[in-house]
Design a protein around this motif. Structure first.
Motif, PDB file in Angstrom:
ATOM      1  N   ALA A  16       0.836  -1.203   0.000  1.00 31.18           N
ATOM      2  CA  ALA A  16       0.000   0.000   0.000  1.00 31.18           C
ATOM      3  C   ALA A  16       0.874   1.258   0.000  1.00 31.18           C
ATOM      4  O   ALA A  16       0.601   2.220  -0.730  1.00 31.18           O
ATOM      5  CB  ALA A  16      -0.928   0.002   1.215  1.00 31.18           C
ATOM      6  N   VAL A  17       1.944   1.246   0.796  1.00 33.22           N
ATOM      7  CA  VAL A  17       2.854   2.394   0.841  1.00 33.22           C
ATOM      8  C   VAL A  17       3.523   2.580  -0.521  1.00 33.22           C
ATOM      9  O   VAL A  17       3.652   3.707  -1.022  1.00 33.22           O
ATOM     10  CB  VAL A  17       3.915   2.207   1.954  1.00 33.22           C
ATOM     11  CG1 VAL A  17       4.932   3.340   1.917  1.00 33.22           C
ATOM     12  CG2 VAL A  17       3.248   2.143   3.314  1.00 33.22           C
ATOM     13  N   ALA A  18       3.945   1.467  -1.138  1.00 31.63           N
ATOM     14  CA  ALA A  18       4.587   1.553  -2.454  1.00 31.63           C
ATOM     15  C   ALA A  18       3.631   2.144  -3.491  1.00 31.63           C
ATOM     16  O   ALA A  18       4.039   2.949  -4.334  1.00 31.63           O
ATOM     17  CB  ALA A  18       5.066   0.169  -2.892  1.00 31.63           C
ATOM     18  N   LYS A  19       2.351   1.779  -3.415  1.00 28.22           N
ATOM     19  CA  LYS A  19       1.370   2.312  -4.367  1.00 28.22           C
ATOM     20  C   LYS A  19       1.150   3.813  -4.149  1.00 28.22           C
ATOM     21  O   LYS A  19       1.008   4.585  -5.101  1.00 28.22           O
ATOM     22  CB  LYS A  19       0.051   1.555  -4.237  1.00 28.22           C
ATOM     23  CG  LYS A  19       0.099   0.139  -4.797  1.00 28.22           C
ATOM     24  CD  LYS A  19      -1.248  -0.558  -4.654  1.00 28.22           C
ATOM     25  CE  LYS A  19      -1.218  -1.943  -5.277  1.00 28.22           C
ATOM     26  NZ  LYS A  19      -2.517  -2.650  -5.130  1.00 28.22           N
ATOM     27  N   LEU A  20       1.115   4.232  -2.875  1.00 28.65           N
ATOM     28  CA  LEU A  20       0.977   5.657  -2.568  1.00 28.65           C
ATOM     29  C   LEU A  20       2.176   6.442  -3.081  1.00 28.65           C
ATOM     30  O   LEU A  20       2.036   7.515  -3.676  1.00 28.65           O
ATOM     31  CB  LEU A  20       0.828   5.858  -1.057  1.00 28.65           C
ATOM     32  CG  LEU A  20      -0.485   5.370  -0.419  1.00 28.65           C
ATOM     33  CD1 LEU A  20      -0.396   5.443   1.088  1.00 28.65           C
ATOM     34  CD2 LEU A  20      -1.665   6.194  -0.923  1.00 28.65           C
ATOM     35  N   LEU A  21       3.378   5.899  -2.858  1.00 31.62           N
ATOM     36  CA  LEU A  21       4.595   6.572  -3.314  1.00 31.62           C
ATOM     37  C   LEU A  21       4.658   6.613  -4.840  1.00 31.62           C
ATOM     38  O   LEU A  21       5.131   7.591  -5.426  1.00 31.62           O
ATOM     39  CB  LEU A  21       5.829   5.869  -2.744  1.00 31.62           C
ATOM     40  CG  LEU A  21       5.993   5.919  -1.220  1.00 31.62           C
ATOM     41  CD1 LEU A  21       7.211   5.125  -0.784  1.00 31.62           C
ATOM     42  CD2 LEU A  21       6.089   7.361  -0.732  1.00 31.62           C
ATOM     43  N   LYS A  22       4.168   5.555  -5.478  1.00 32.12           N
ATOM     44  CA  LYS A  22       4.151   5.525  -6.940  1.00 32.12           C
ATOM     45  C   LYS A  22       3.237   6.629  -7.485  1.00 32.12           C
ATOM     46  O   LYS A  22       3.584   7.334  -8.447  1.00 32.12           O
ATOM     47  CB  LYS A  22       3.664   4.154  -7.406  1.00 32.12           C
ATOM     48  CG  LYS A  22       3.912   3.858  -8.881  1.00 32.12           C
ATOM     49  CD  LYS A  22       2.711   4.144  -9.751  1.00 32.12           C
ATOM     50  CE  LYS A  22       2.973   3.757 -11.201  1.00 32.12           C
ATOM     51  NZ  LYS A  22       1.883   4.160 -12.104  1.00 32.12           N
ATOM     52  N   ALA A  23       2.077   6.796  -6.849  1.00 28.46           N
ATOM     53  CA  ALA A  23       1.148   7.841  -7.277  1.00 28.46           C
ATOM     54  C   ALA A  23       1.766   9.225  -7.087  1.00 28.46           C
ATOM     55  O   ALA A  23       1.609  10.111  -7.947  1.00 28.46           O
ATOM     56  CB  ALA A  23      -0.161   7.723  -6.498  1.00 28.46           C
ATOM     57  N   LEU A  24       2.471   9.415  -5.973  1.00 30.98           N
ATOM     58  CA  LEU A  24       3.117  10.704  -5.726  1.00 30.98           C
ATOM     59  C   LEU A  24       4.280  10.932  -6.689  1.00 30.98           C
ATOM     60  O   LEU A  24       4.522  12.060  -7.130  1.00 30.98           O
ATOM     61  CB  LEU A  24       3.604  10.774  -4.283  1.00 30.98           C
ATOM     62  CG  LEU A  24       2.510  10.955  -3.226  1.00 30.98           C
ATOM     63  CD1 LEU A  24       3.075  10.802  -1.827  1.00 30.98           C
ATOM     64  CD2 LEU A  24       1.856  12.327  -3.374  1.00 30.98           C
ATOM     65  N   ALA A  25       4.996   9.863  -7.027  1.00 26.89           N
ATOM     66  CA  ALA A  25       6.106   9.986  -7.975  1.00 26.89           C
ATOM     67  C   ALA A  25       5.577  10.370  -9.362  1.00 26.89           C
ATOM     68  O   ALA A  25       6.186  11.180 -10.064  1.00 26.89           O
ATOM     69  CB  ALA A  25       6.889   8.684  -8.045  1.00 26.89           C
ATOM     70  N   ASP A  26       4.440   9.806  -9.748  1.00 28.56           N
ATOM     71  CA  ASP A  26       3.826  10.176 -11.030  1.00 28.56           C
ATOM     72  C   ASP A  26       3.449  11.651 -11.042  1.00 28.56           C
ATOM     73  O   ASP A  26       3.536  12.329 -12.077  1.00 28.56           O
ATOM     74  CB  ASP A  26       2.586   9.318 -11.288  1.00 28.56           C
ATOM     75  CG  ASP A  26       2.934   7.864 -11.586  1.00 28.56           C
ATOM     76  OD1 ASP A  26       4.087   7.601 -11.957  1.00 28.56           O
ATOM     77  OD2 ASP A  26       2.042   7.004 -11.431  1.00 28.56           O
ATOM     78  N   LYS A  27       3.053  12.153  -9.869  1.00 23.19           N
ATOM     79  CA  LYS A  27       2.624  13.551  -9.762  1.00 23.19           C
ATOM     80  C   LYS A  27       3.813  14.507  -9.683  1.00 23.19           C
ATOM     81  O   LYS A  27       3.823  15.558 -10.318  1.00 23.19           O
ATOM     82  CB  LYS A  27       1.734  13.688  -8.522  1.00 23.19           C
ATOM     83  CG  LYS A  27       1.201  15.082  -8.281  1.00 23.19           C
ATOM     84  CD  LYS A  27       0.345  15.102  -7.026  1.00 23.19           C
ATOM     85  CE  LYS A  27      -0.153  16.517  -6.724  1.00 23.19           C
ATOM     86  NZ  LYS A  27      -0.935  16.562  -5.472  1.00 23.19           N
ATOM     87  N   GLU A  28       4.829  14.132  -8.893  1.00 19.55           N
ATOM     88  CA  GLU A  28       5.965  15.022  -8.643  1.00 19.55           C
ATOM     89  C   GLU A  28       7.055  14.916  -9.710  1.00 19.55           C
ATOM     90  O   GLU A  28       7.868  15.831  -9.861  1.00 19.55           O
ATOM     91  CB  GLU A  28       6.568  14.713  -7.265  1.00 19.55           C
ATOM     92  CG  GLU A  28       5.662  15.040  -6.089  1.00 19.55           C
ATOM     93  CD  GLU A  28       5.551  16.532  -5.844  1.00 19.55           C
ATOM     94  OE1 GLU A  28       6.484  17.270  -6.217  1.00 19.55           O
ATOM     95  OE2 GLU A  28       4.519  16.956  -5.289  1.00 19.55           O
TER      96      GLU A  28
END
Length: 249
Positions: A96-108
């Motif tokens: 779940a943390v990896a998915k959240l970080l992936k979404a933020l990486a796509d954004k940032e």
């Protein structure tokens, strides 16, 4: 170059945790919490990259309760420029943390993500590898040295047989080991400056990520207590006890 640094709020490494009476987990009520030591090393390394002119911005990210803001503020006191808190009271597991970080990486759109190789509370050592897989980025784990050369990251990593040096094409994911650096002491002026740095709060739903746990903890128990040692009169008795009682030879 923008660098993302995920940081986790954990029980301080100096605190001896107690298992709950029902065996459902550990009791973290009224205990000191701090930043995961491996993540602190990651923040320090990102800050050094910025000080060396290799990075232009360092963004600290944490996922969890609102109290995680303190952990982000600590990261900003070390040197991060701004922070992002993904606030949720759900039990967050590595995927779940990896998915959240992936979404933020796509954004940032960072060029480098540096995070601790593992958290000292669950010792999973999974988030960095899962994040690299979800992003499709190259990864280097257990880094003891990191250099940025043009569009590449040169990472020396610790392996069973010694040291291994790998070159990664940026963007990439790097997880830190203990020998990468020694984090700086956070001074009071930097703590005061960190209070004025921007910190955004978002929810997992804003990122379109389902953080429902996939695994269930059945039971948590304390390690078995070590039995008292004994003295033996001679080597023959020692060998006999190792063979017959300990059954190790």
């Amino acid at each position: 170059m923008k660098v993302l640094v995920p940081v986790k709020r954990v029980v301080d490494y100096n605190v001896k945790v107690r298992v709950k009476s029902d065996g459902s987990g550990v009791d973290i009520g009224n205990v000191k919490m701090s930043m995961n030591p491996f993540d602190e090393i990651a923040v320090e390394e990102a800050t050094r990259l910025k000080e060396a002119g290799k990075a232009t911005e360092v963004v600290a990210i944490s996922c969890g309760l609102s109290q995680c803001q303190e952990t982000i503020r600590t990261a900003m006191a070390i040197g991060a420029d701004r922070g992002i808190l993904v606030e949720t009271d759900a039990e967050l597991q590595p995927l779940a943390v990896a998915k959240l970080l992936k979404a933020l990486a796509d954004k940032e759109q960072p060029q480098l993500i540096i995070l601790g190789k593992q958290a000292i509370d669950d010792d999973c050592n999974q988030t960095g590898q899962m994040l690299a897989a979800l992003l499709g980025w190259p990864q280097a784990t257990f880094a003891s040295k990191l250099e940025i050369d043009g569009g590449k990251a040169i990472v020396t990593r610790e392996v069973d047989g010694g040291l291994e040096t790998v070159a990664l094409q940026l963007p990439a994911v790097v997880t830190t080991d203990l020998r990468l650096n020694e984090p700086r002491y956070v001074t009071l002026p930097n703590i005061m400056k960190a209070k004025k740095k921007p910190l955004d709060t978002i929810k997992p739903d804003d990122l379109g990520v389902d953080v429902a746990p996939r695994l269930k903890t059945l039971k948590v128990v304390e390690p078995a207590k070590r039995s008292a040692g004994i003295k033996v009169p001679d080597a023959a008795t020692l060998v006999q006890k190792l063979r017959l009682e300990a059954k190790v030879i």
